[in-house]
Design an enzyme around this catalytic site. Sequence first.
Site, PDB file in Angstrom:
ATOM      1  N   SER A   1      -9.549  -1.385   7.338  1.00  8.52           N
ATOM      2  CA  SER A   1      -9.094  -1.092   5.917  1.00  8.52           C
ATOM      3  C   SER A   1      -8.332  -2.362   5.293  1.00  8.52           C
ATOM      4  O   SER A   1      -8.309  -2.149   3.941  1.00  8.52           O
ATOM      5  CB  SER A   1      -8.085   0.045   5.794  1.00  8.52           C
TER       6      SER A   1
ATOM      7  N   LYS B   1       0.914  -0.990   0.047  1.00  4.53           N
ATOM      8  CA  LYS B   1      -0.152  -0.035   0.001  1.00  4.53           C
ATOM      9  C   LYS B   1       1.004   1.251  -0.061  1.00  4.53           C
ATOM     10  O   LYS B   1       2.038   1.299   0.491  1.00  4.53           O
ATOM     11  CB  LYS B   1      -0.789  -0.161   1.203  1.00  4.53           C
TER      12      LYS B   1
ATOM     13  N   SER C   1      -9.690   1.189   3.070  1.00  4.61           N
ATOM     14  CA  SER C   1      -8.829   1.832   2.250  1.00  4.61           C
ATOM     15  C   SER C   1      -7.527   1.369   1.420  1.00  4.61           C
ATOM     16  O   SER C   1      -7.097   1.858   0.427  1.00  4.61           O
ATOM     17  CB  SER C   1      -8.273   3.104   3.024  1.00  4.61           C
TER      18      SER C   1
END
Length: 476
Positions: free
Chosen positions: A172, A73, A148
């Site tokens: 997330s 990420k 996310s």
Amino acid sequence: MTSYSTFRTSALEGTTTVHGNTHDTISEIQSQKHLNAFLTIAESQALEHAKVSDHQFSNNSPRLIEGMSVALKDNISTRGIRTTCASKMLDDFIPVYDATVVERIKANGGIIIGKTNLDEFAMGSSNENSAYGYVEHPLGQDLVPGGSSGGSTVAVAAGLVHAALGSDTGGSVRQPAALCGVVGFKPTYGRISRYGLIAFASSLDQIGILAQDVETTARLFDAISGHDSHDSTSAPLSPTMSFEKLSSPMPETFTVAVLPESELAGCDEDVLRVYNQCLDILRGVGATIVTLEIPASNAWIPTYYILATAEASSNLARFDGVRYGFRAEQVNEDDDITILTRSQGFGDEVKRRIMLGTYVLSSGHYDAYYRKAQKARRLILNGYNDIFSKADVLFLPTTPTAAFKRGSKTADPVSMYLSDYFTVSANLAGVPAISIPAGKSSGNLPIGMQLQAKNFEDERLLQFAHYFYGLFKERM
Ligand code: GLN
């Protein structure tokens, strides 16, 4: 893509190479550009490391995750590789150091393929808040992949990489995993170092793992867990040995806690059906199911959003246009450069969080919101302690619905925040939690179920998850 275990066996037998696989992985990512899962591909570094991995395999000395393709990420710092947090604020930011997880992935033979899209600064539940555009669900149909960590999740779900790292502050990793049909694991707070993870809400943030199966999750966890002196909240424990323990025999009897039915009122029919089917399966293998309560459930979401925004407002104060990152053009001499930079550099959701956080921390409101939320957090933790004194794991849905349509919740932030109902309490209490694929909706969309366990029982949680996933798979 074949599973990491199969790939590892072929690499050991010499029927496949890491270099070849890395090359194919990068071409496949390029041909799946429409997914918008990756923001940066680390091609030359990945190919270089792949050669080393092939060498290790040919010498019959593969390390823990030798040749495993891993996506990160883009809020995890990588030395020399752009790290944006999907924000205009960090559009050209190139870190000068690697996060601890990155160092450990490299040291254990993992191949970092690239950096993935996310909701700006990890704030969101649908991956619609990225400065670089939304991430597509692998099934298309204008669905969100969840957020996310949407880019990392889609990279795994679309079979582009063996595994990915995300961050889980309120769900997330687990929430997109459930919506895309993969495994998403958030370990106990402190079990994986946060050094180099760009902070959203430091007391809740935890790096987590996305993979197609629990075996790969466990291998990667073993490679990156363990104490780190760079992170003062890192638990003083050795790296886990969870992969090895996956195959130890399950206890003859075990107790699964579930929440009172009233807690599931917000779930749609498909989620309830899958949930009940799973419980039937568990009863069928002799599990004792007990209904237990976590107190203050009506306060989970408000408590999370008060504490997370309060911490975010403080953590994001560093983006001021002076030290690094984006800096706005000063047009008039009396323009305040910090105000201009923050107004232009942050997106709407980030601004909303900063304003909310500043409000709950302000002297007139601190007692009414922030202090009260801290007390509620303590109640939630006590409730968890009580549950885990009576049960081995807590079983609950990951999300109230399957993947929803893009744009369907953006106008109403509160409805978006409610999609985190089942995930935030684990972050508030710090307990380990994992989402595993458990069934399909009537429209054939993935549905995930969640297991949570006592603090620092990560290895046991993975063992249960591995066993449960095996049982559920037969029905899927
Ligand atoms: N959806 C939650 C939020 O927007 C959780 C985010 C996260 O875990 N990073 O705050």
